[in-house]
Scaffold this active site. Sequence first.
Site, short mmCIF file in Angstrom:
data_model
loop_
_atom_site.label_atom_id
_atom_site.label_comp_id
_atom_site.label_asym_id
_atom_site.label_seq_id
_atom_site.Cartn_x
_atom_site.Cartn_y
_atom_site.Cartn_z
N GLY A 88 41.75 39.65 10.32
CA GLY A 88 40.37 39.54 9.88
C GLY A 88 39.99 40.55 8.81
O GLY A 88 38.87 40.53 8.31
N ASP A 89 40.91 41.46 8.49
CA ASP A 89 40.58 42.46 7.47
C ASP A 89 41.82 42.69 6.60
O ASP A 89 42.75 41.87 6.63
CB ASP A 89 40.08 43.75 8.14
#
Length: 472
Positions: free
Chosen positions: A260-261
Amino acid sequence: MWFGNRILSTTQLSKMSIVVAIVLALLTTNNGVEGQQGKIGSFEYMAMSCRSHSASLTDFGGVGDGRTSNTKAFQAAMNSLSRFSSSGGSLLFVPPGKWLTGSFSLISHFTLYLHKDAVLLASQNENDWPIIKQLPSYGKGKNGEIGRFRSLIYGTNLNDVIITGDMGTINGQGDIWWKKSKSLRYTRPCLIELVYSTNVQISRLNLLNSPSWNIHPVYSSNIIIQGLRIIAPINSPNTDGIDPDSCTNIKIEDCFIVSGDDCVSLKSGWDQYGIAFGMPTKQVIIRRLTCSSPQQAVITLGSEMSGGIEDVRVEDIVTTNTKSGVRIKTTVGRGGFVKDIYFRRMNMKYMRHVLLMTGDYSTHADHGYDHKAFPLVHNINYRDIVAQSVRMTAQLDGISGHPFTGMCFSNVTVSLSAIAEKVQWNCLDVSGVSSGVVPKACGLLSDQQKTTCYFPNDVLPIEKVVLKKCYV
Ligand SMILES: *[C@@H]1O[C@H](CO)[C@@H](O)[C@H](O)[C@H]1NC(C)=O
């Protein structure tokens, strides 16, 4: 099911319970056999250093049923095995099974080895995660938190520590942390964090669903990170893959990351805290990385870079479905520098921006930052880059009066998506050169025919560290 549709009489039921009791007894005996299987078979693995002693987690009372806590077993193992630290070191074997555990800390001259069917399950009970101080180079957490949860696997002041396996799994079970990320009083824990450590190897593991960053080496040196498969949902908050922070001499190789990052983010402290601490991240190799980060970037430098980031070499990167390729983030107040950074052979597909730089990434630890602490961004090189299905090639924003200098782009070929922007290069307060760039670079990057951006060919010390074949 066994009895079809027959309605069971009381006697039949009691006969059945006898059968069940016998089956249970047999299973219990089988558990004994399982216990035997908890013993270490023989295997070989690659490591910076081999060990003369080995033990299994079950020797310290470990239970791999997915329900029993193994925090004490891990800590007992460390306490016991530390006696071998000056006589050849030790290996702790984690057998097949599901090993629930809270945070535990490692020792020096030590290898944690996960069997391919071993799963470390991170406890979802906050009490199993001790609170520790924020790092001195940060002062505070992102939202002003004064403390942070210690990582699942933690180490400080260690020498010669290895976390490896045969692609065993560490599952952070991060969903409960992601849900309450905004309401926590302390910063969410990482999966693995090593602080003030040297001679570190993290390799051949599956890392799943970290509560926050997956791997965070801090104030550490001589680090090999290799052959990891890191996966977290693409909408999970701050699940960065690998974040070296004020580290020297580090190699990240053959990793696959979907999260997610950022897949990899290089850092070195925040504003006045990072400037005072003054420890750069330098001598970094990142190669053969496969990455997908639909919310963030393949590789980010910053935004916390107040101790400086220098001599970074990135090559042979493959990505799909990533928001940005390379991102440099800084702001006035950070101080520090990002310099002598080299990228080559990146092949990327489906993305918003290939190259992003911003001099106005304005998150500060507090109001105490120095408004005159201008970051230096200089000598950033990109060559042999191919990107397809791109919305915008480059958005490069330096700092007014303190431009980013020495940018070099050569042999960069970008093909656009159907919804691409009209302006492909947007540059402000940057200077440098370009050569063989399609679409054509902005005017601030003067077109110099036949320039090839530099990529160093000297050998960093970490490349001289050869993994040995070890036997158990
Ligand atoms: C340009 O980059 C591509 C992709 O990395 C590479 O295959 C090609 O050889 C490069 N061309 C030159 C002239 O270096």
